[in-house]
Design a protein around this motif. Structure first.
Motif, PDB file in Angstrom:
ATOM      1  N   ASN A  11      50.074  38.670  41.035  1.00 15.91           N
ATOM      2  CA  ASN A  11      49.347  37.516  41.527  1.00 15.91           C
ATOM      3  C   ASN A  11      48.806  36.716  40.356  1.00 15.91           C
ATOM      4  O   ASN A  11      49.100  37.006  39.195  1.00 15.91           O
ATOM      5  N   ARG A  12      47.980  35.744  40.634  1.00 15.56           N
ATOM      6  CA  ARG A  12      47.468  34.816  39.626  1.00 15.56           C
ATOM      7  C   ARG A  12      46.021  34.465  39.963  1.00 15.56           C
ATOM      8  O   ARG A  12      45.468  34.919  40.951  1.00 15.56           O
ATOM      9  N   GLY A  13      45.410  33.621  39.123  1.00 17.26           N
ATOM     10  CA  GLY A  13      44.108  33.053  39.441  1.00 17.26           C
ATOM     11  C   GLY A  13      42.983  34.062  39.524  1.00 17.26           C
ATOM     12  O   GLY A  13      43.011  35.125  38.904  1.00 17.26           O
ATOM     13  N   GLU A  14      41.987  33.712  40.346  1.00 16.12           N
ATOM     14  CA  GLU A  14      40.774  34.520  40.378  1.00 16.12           C
ATOM     15  C   GLU A  14      41.017  35.935  40.899  1.00 16.12           C
ATOM     16  O   GLU A  14      40.354  36.875  40.465  1.00 16.12           O
ATOM     17  N   ILE A  15      41.964  36.117  41.829  1.00 20.05           N
ATOM     18  CA  ILE A  15      42.179  37.461  42.351  1.00 20.05           C
ATOM     19  C   ILE A  15      42.834  38.351  41.307  1.00 20.05           C
ATOM     20  O   ILE A  15      42.564  39.564  41.243  1.00 20.05           O
ATOM     21  N   ALA A  16      43.678  37.792  40.451  1.00 18.35           N
ATOM     22  CA  ALA A  16      44.263  38.580  39.366  1.00 18.35           C
ATOM     23  C   ALA A  16      43.174  39.038  38.402  1.00 18.35           C
ATOM     24  O   ALA A  16      43.158  40.193  37.958  1.00 18.35           O
ATOM     25  N   VAL A  17      42.259  38.138  38.082  1.00 19.46           N
ATOM     26  CA  VAL A  17      41.129  38.489  37.211  1.00 19.46           C
ATOM     27  C   VAL A  17      40.279  39.577  37.866  1.00 19.46           C
ATOM     28  O   VAL A  17      39.856  40.543  37.214  1.00 19.46           O
ATOM     29  N   ARG A  18      40.014  39.431  39.159  1.00 17.98           N
ATOM     30  CA  ARG A  18      39.200  40.412  39.894  1.00 17.98           C
ATOM     31  C   ARG A  18      39.824  41.801  39.836  1.00 17.98           C
ATOM     32  O   ARG A  18      39.130  42.810  39.605  1.00 17.98           O
ATOM     33  N   ILE A  19      41.134  41.880  40.033  1.00 20.76           N
ATOM     34  CA  ILE A  19      41.811  43.175  40.023  1.00 20.76           C
ATOM     35  C   ILE A  19      41.832  43.772  38.621  1.00 20.76           C
ATOM     36  O   ILE A  19      41.646  44.986  38.444  1.00 20.76           O
ATOM     37  N   ILE A  20      42.056  42.933  37.620  1.00 19.61           N
ATOM     38  CA  ILE A  20      42.055  43.420  36.233  1.00 19.61           C
ATOM     39  C   ILE A  20      40.704  44.057  35.890  1.00 19.61           C
ATOM     40  O   ILE A  20      40.643  45.125  35.265  1.00 19.61           O
ATOM     41  N   ARG A  21      39.624  43.436  36.310  1.00 23.83           N
ATOM     42  CA  ARG A  21      38.299  43.998  36.029  1.00 23.83           C
ATOM     43  C   ARG A  21      38.110  45.361  36.687  1.00 23.83           C
ATOM     44  O   ARG A  21      37.563  46.292  36.087  1.00 23.83           O
ATOM     45  N   ALA A  22      38.560  45.483  37.948  1.00 26.67           N
ATOM     46  CA  ALA A  22      38.447  46.770  38.638  1.00 26.67           C
ATOM     47  C   ALA A  22      39.283  47.833  37.931  1.00 26.67           C
ATOM     48  O   ALA A  22      38.848  48.986  37.784  1.00 26.67           O
TER      49      ALA A  22
END
Length: 503
Positions: A11-22
């Motif tokens: 995926n891309r965007g904010e959800i990709a960032v969210r998953i990377i942090r988790a």
């Protein structure tokens, strides 16, 4: 099932960032993918590795199962998280990865097929005894002729809905027979472009209704719980804009009834991982009807996380690793009130026309109870190829009244220059008596709300100051790195432009 240690985020965007942090917090390494248009986006820089998977159109990149499989194998990833949208509710994608021994962080391919597809979901809900919105009951692909004939039985107003995917794509309200054929055509085109599937069906459009959904979590051992409700009634053209948890109209008794109905629907298909069961709630009678099930992570999962203290993304990863749920139903507690605003690159004063260009100024809100999830930053290029979502602010406070006040304050602090956004629209909307009193419905923005833009003499003066400053800086050769001013002059320029945007 073995420990997942390297996760590809499809995926891309904010959800990709969210998953990377988790993933980082669970000590899992990450692999990002990106299209040519997303080469400089934050999620690409944040991941441990990143691979280009094609041209800007989603059909040539993020929807290409073959390319994602190739990158997964090449990078050595042992799991894939699809986020939301794109392939998240594609049973063929889940099955393709599972067949290659790659862990799909989400429900089984069979559950996606049964509940991610709106037609089969309705059939499953009916078998489970859950009340349904009246509509067509045929489960296979429905021809245009069948739809036209079926409309007479369903009645008007009706809703044309994509059988695959979600997010408001492939949906059209039809109020009279002469609008039906064109509505079907447009809905099919949108559905094909968004999900690679042009199947649509019909259901009755419930007026004066609220959109209330129940978040569920289940593990592979049959344990399944719900995390309460989210109210997603504030929508525009079926696209959610503001969500909150809990709902201002749901009491404990109704919450328990809706929660049990959601769990019944999930148990009917042996569901595990995170999912959401959506209901239409009649504002007058408080009757609720099954709408659909989203077999994926929702954009608005954040408000549930805030009021329950449960990290839904981490739970998804743990469940995919074969672990049991970390919490039981009786241990779920709800604390305070959370509101999420989706910050979109759209101009609300010009019919929500998409806004594209470079983000030349970017300042996030902060303070107690403020969370911001974003996939863009200073210098990011907003393109026309994808959804207009730039960021989400998630605000928590002890009561709904205090949460609204804090949300308005955070929106005032959130400054984005270079493109138009929905921020000033939200500030205006949150202060209306209808929203503050909780008296809204899914058609509120289309039928009752009048957008007003302040067009004062002061706004013109501020805009003139910004233009003068810009001209002066160009004359003094204050621009470097393209068109971006530097140092104190850039800060002054950005503040002036941002101030102009607020009037």
């Amino acid at each position: 099932m073995s420990e997942v240690s390297r996760i590809l985020i499809a995926n891309r965007g904010e959800i990709a960032v969210r998953i990377i942090r988790a993933c980082n917090e669970l000590n899992c390494s990450t692999v990002a993918v990106y299209s040519e248009a997303d080469r400089m986006q934050p999620h690409v820089r944040m991941a441990d590795e990143a691979y280009c998977i094609g041209a800007a159109p989603a059909s040539e990149s993020y929807l290409r199962i073959d390319k994602l499989l190739e990158v997964t194998k090449r990078s050595g990833a042992d799991a894939i998280h699809p986020g939301y949208g794109f392939l998240a509710e594609n049973a063929d994608a889940a099955r393709a990865f599972e067949d290659e021994g790659i862990v799909w962080i989400g429900p089984s391919a069979e559950a996606i097929h049964l509940m991610g597809d709106k037609l089969t979901a309705r059939a499953s809900a009916m078998e489970a005894g859950i009340p349904l919105v009246p509509g067509m009951r045929k489960n296979e692909a429905i021809s245009d002729d069948d739809l036209i004939k079926g409309a007479e039985e369903v009645g008007y107003p009706l809703l044309i809905k994509a059988a695959a995917g979600g997010g408001g794509k492939g949906m059209r309200i039809v109020t009279k027979p002469e609008e039906l054929e064109e509505g079907i055509r447009i809905a099919r085109l949108e559905s094909q472009a968004s999900f690679g599937d042009d199947r649509v069906y019909l259901e009755r459009f419930v007026t004066n209704a609220r959109h209330v959904e129940i978040q569920i979590l289940g593990d592979r051992y049959g344990n399944i719980i719900h995390l309460g409700e989210r109210d997603c009634s504030l929508q525009r053209r079926h696209q959610k804009l503001i969500e909150e948890s809990p709902s201002p109209v749901v009491d404990p008794e109704l919450r328990a009834a809706m929660g049990e109905a959601a769990l019944k629907a999930a148990r009917a298909v042996g569901y595990y991982s995170a999912g959401t069961v959506e209901f239409v709630l009649d504002n007058n009678t408080k009757e609720f009807f099954f709408l659909e099930m989203n077999t994926r992570l929702q954009v608005e999962h954040t408000v549930t996380e805030r009021v329950t203290g449960i990290d839904i993304v981490k739970e998804m990863i743990r469940i995919a690793q074969g672990k049991r749920l970390s919490i039981r139903q009786e241990e779920v507690e709800f604390n305070g009130w959370a509101i999420e605003c989706r910050i979109l690159a759209e101009n609300p004063w010009q019919g929500f026309m998409p806004s594209i260009g470079e983000i030349s100024g970017f300042s996030l809100p902060s303070g107690p109870g403020v969370r911001t999830d974003t996939g863009v930053g200073l210098g990011s290029e907003v393109t026309p190829y994808y959804d207009s979502l730039l960021a989400k602010i998630i605000i928590w406070d002890t009561s709904r009244e205090e949460a609204i006040i804090r949300t308005c304050r955070a929106l005032e602090e959130f400054q984005i220059a270079g493109i138009d956004t929905t921020i000033p629209f939200y500030i205006q909307l949150l202060k209306t008596p209808e929203f503050m009193g909780g008296g809204i419905h899914t058609r509120f923005l289309e039928d009752e709300y009048m957008i007003t833009q302040v067009n004062s003499h002061e706004r013109a003066k501020v805009a003139a100051v910004a233009a003068t400053l810009l001209s002066h800086q160009k004359t003094k050769n204050a621009f470097v790195l393209g068109r971006r001013p530097v140092g104190e002059k850039w800060q002054q320029y950005a503040r002036t432009v941002q101030l102009a945007a607020r009037f």
